[in-house]
Design a protein around this motif. Sequence first.
Motif, PDB file in Angstrom:
ATOM      1  N   ASN A 151       0.832  -1.194   0.000  1.00  0.00           N
ATOM      2  CA  ASN A 151       0.000   0.000   0.000  1.00  0.00           C
ATOM      3  C   ASN A 151       0.871   1.251   0.000  1.00  0.00           C
ATOM      4  N   SER A 152       0.267   2.362  -0.337  1.00  0.00           N
ATOM      5  CA  SER A 152       0.962   3.662  -0.322  1.00  0.00           C
ATOM      6  C   SER A 152       2.312   3.582  -1.022  1.00  0.00           C
ATOM      7  N   LEU A 153       2.290   3.055  -2.215  1.00  0.00           N
ATOM      8  CA  LEU A 153       3.542   2.837  -2.941  1.00  0.00           C
ATOM      9  C   LEU A 153       4.218   4.149  -3.293  1.00  0.00           C
ATOM     10  N   LYS A 154       5.534   4.092  -3.278  1.00  0.00           N
ATOM     11  CA  LYS A 154       6.370   5.250  -3.563  1.00  0.00           C
ATOM     12  C   LYS A 154       7.294   4.932  -4.741  1.00  0.00           C
ATOM     13  N   PRO A 155       7.782   5.951  -5.418  1.00  0.00           N
ATOM     14  CA  PRO A 155       8.718   5.686  -6.529  1.00  0.00           C
ATOM     15  C   PRO A 155       9.938   4.864  -6.088  1.00  0.00           C
ATOM     16  N   GLU A 156      10.383   5.044  -4.857  1.00  0.00           N
ATOM     17  CA  GLU A 156      11.543   4.287  -4.367  1.00  0.00           C
ATOM     18  C   GLU A 156      11.237   2.813  -4.123  1.00  0.00           C
ATOM     19  N   ASP A 157       9.979   2.413  -4.259  1.00  0.00           N
ATOM     20  CA  ASP A 157       9.624   0.996  -4.182  1.00  0.00           C
ATOM     21  C   ASP A 157       9.814   0.300  -5.525  1.00  0.00           C
ATOM     22  N   THR A 158      10.131   1.067  -6.559  1.00  0.00           N
ATOM     23  CA  THR A 158      10.333   0.490  -7.884  1.00  0.00           C
ATOM     24  C   THR A 158      11.502  -0.479  -7.856  1.00  0.00           C
ATOM     25  N   ALA A 159      11.258  -1.718  -8.294  1.00  0.00           N
ATOM     26  CA  ALA A 159      12.281  -2.760  -8.274  1.00  0.00           C
ATOM     27  C   ALA A 159      11.692  -4.034  -8.874  1.00  0.00           C
ATOM     28  N   VAL A 160      12.548  -5.008  -9.071  1.00  0.00           N
ATOM     29  CA  VAL A 160      12.084  -6.366  -9.339  1.00  0.00           C
ATOM     30  C   VAL A 160      11.936  -7.042  -7.981  1.00  0.00           C
ATOM     31  N   TYR A 161      10.779  -7.598  -7.751  1.00  0.00           N
ATOM     32  CA  TYR A 161      10.476  -8.249  -6.464  1.00  0.00           C
ATOM     33  C   TYR A 161      10.585  -9.759  -6.626  1.00  0.00           C
ATOM     34  N   TYR A 162      11.322 -10.362  -5.694  1.00  0.00           N
ATOM     35  CA  TYR A 162      11.560 -11.793  -5.706  1.00  0.00           C
ATOM     36  C   TYR A 162      10.981 -12.456  -4.467  1.00  0.00           C
ATOM     37  N   CYS A 163      10.428 -13.619  -4.678  1.00  0.00           N
ATOM     38  CA  CYS A 163       9.974 -14.472  -3.597  1.00  0.00           C
ATOM     39  C   CYS A 163      11.041 -15.519  -3.340  1.00  0.00           C
ATOM     40  N   ALA A 164      11.221 -15.903  -2.060  1.00  0.00           N
ATOM     41  CA  ALA A 164      12.248 -16.872  -1.722  1.00  0.00           C
ATOM     42  C   ALA A 164      11.753 -17.790  -0.621  1.00  0.00           C
ATOM     43  N   ALA A 165      12.275 -19.000  -0.611  1.00  0.00           N
ATOM     44  CA  ALA A 165      11.930 -19.983   0.414  1.00  0.00           C
ATOM     45  C   ALA A 165      13.203 -20.571   1.008  1.00  0.00           C
ATOM     46  N   GLY A 166      13.183 -20.795   2.317  1.00  0.00           N
ATOM     47  CA  GLY A 166      14.350 -21.380   2.965  1.00  0.00           C
ATOM     48  C   GLY A 166      13.967 -22.034   4.270  1.00  0.00           C
ATOM     49  N   ASP A 167      14.858 -22.857   4.798  1.00  0.00           N
ATOM     50  CA  ASP A 167      14.565 -23.529   6.060  1.00  0.00           C
ATOM     51  C   ASP A 167      15.471 -23.084   7.187  1.00  0.00           C
ATOM     52  N   SER A 168      16.306 -22.076   6.946  1.00  0.00           N
ATOM     53  CA  SER A 168      17.187 -21.573   7.999  1.00  0.00           C
ATOM     54  C   SER A 168      16.493 -20.455   8.769  1.00  0.00           C
ATOM     55  N   THR A 169      16.753 -20.434  10.082  1.00  0.00           N
ATOM     56  CA  THR A 169      16.188 -19.373  10.908  1.00  0.00           C
ATOM     57  C   THR A 169      17.177 -18.237  11.157  1.00  0.00           C
ATOM     58  N   ALA A 170      18.378 -18.397  10.670  1.00  0.00           N
ATOM     59  CA  ALA A 170      19.421 -17.405  10.942  1.00  0.00           C
ATOM     60  C   ALA A 170      19.368 -16.264   9.935  1.00  0.00           C
ATOM     61  N   ARG A 171      19.572 -15.064  10.423  1.00  0.00           N
ATOM     62  CA  ARG A 171      19.732 -13.878   9.591  1.00  0.00           C
ATOM     63  C   ARG A 171      18.754 -13.852   8.427  1.00  0.00           C
ATOM     64  N   TYR A 172      17.503 -13.724   8.768  1.00  0.00           N
ATOM     65  CA  TYR A 172      16.408 -13.789   7.794  1.00  0.00           C
ATOM     66  C   TYR A 172      16.498 -12.695   6.740  1.00  0.00           C
ATOM     67  N   TYR A 173      17.266 -11.654   7.012  1.00  0.00           N
ATOM     68  CA  TYR A 173      17.355 -10.508   6.120  1.00  0.00           C
ATOM     69  C   TYR A 173      18.410 -10.682   5.028  1.00  0.00           C
ATOM     70  N   LEU A 174      19.138 -11.803   5.060  1.00  0.00           N
ATOM     71  CA  LEU A 174      20.169 -12.055   4.057  1.00  0.00           C
ATOM     72  C   LEU A 174      19.643 -12.959   2.953  1.00  0.00           C
ATOM     73  N   ALA A 175      19.900 -12.587   1.718  1.00  0.00           N
ATOM     74  CA  ALA A 175      19.451 -13.403   0.592  1.00  0.00           C
ATOM     75  C   ALA A 175      20.081 -14.790   0.627  1.00  0.00           C
ATOM     76  N   SER A 176      21.297 -14.880   1.124  1.00  0.00           N
ATOM     77  CA  SER A 176      22.003 -16.161   1.147  1.00  0.00           C
ATOM     78  C   SER A 176      21.341 -17.174   2.085  1.00  0.00           C
ATOM     79  N   THR A 177      20.428 -16.710   2.948  1.00  0.00           N
ATOM     80  CA  THR A 177      19.730 -17.606   3.874  1.00  0.00           C
ATOM     81  C   THR A 177      18.714 -18.488   3.154  1.00  0.00           C
ATOM     82  N   TYR A 178      18.286 -18.079   1.969  1.00  0.00           N
ATOM     83  CA  TYR A 178      17.202 -18.751   1.263  1.00  0.00           C
ATOM     84  C   TYR A 178      17.730 -19.671   0.178  1.00  0.00           C
ATOM     85  N   ASN A 179      17.043 -20.799   0.033  1.00  0.00           N
ATOM     86  CA  ASN A 179      17.500 -21.839  -0.887  1.00  0.00           C
ATOM     87  C   ASN A 179      16.849 -21.768  -2.274  1.00  0.00           C
TER      88      ASN A 179
END
Length: 123
Positions: free
Chosen positions: A83-111
């Motif tokens: 909601n309330s989208l802004k120009p700075e939200d412009t990007a390619v959005y990716y979905c990811a799945a993983g089974d690690s609970t560590a550092r959820y904010y890192l792309a490398s956490t997802y398989n």
Amino acid sequence: QVQLVESGGGLVHTGDSLRLSCAASGRTLSSYNMGWFRQVPGKEREFVSRSSWSGSIYYADSVKGRFTISRDNTKNTVYLHMNSLKPEDTAVYYCAAGDSTARYYLASTYNYWGQGTQVTVSS
């Protein structure tokens, strides 16, 4: 093995809303931590949100209060309500799945990753 397919991106104006979907096949999503990331050219993939299999939810500060992640395990699908989208939200959005609970904010956490869907917000 999990296959992820995103949809729902598009061109919108500032203040508009979009709902991104991430449909999974191959395995049930209920046992995975699911994340949304975004990327613009020349920059690293950026964490947006995460829904853990245990129910914990996290958001990047830049989207907190505007984006909502949800999952429908009966449809094996994860959503990102924006909601309330802004120009700075412009990007390619990716979905990811993983089974690690560590550092959820890192792309490398997802398989597993989808192919991405483009979101463009015009001012």
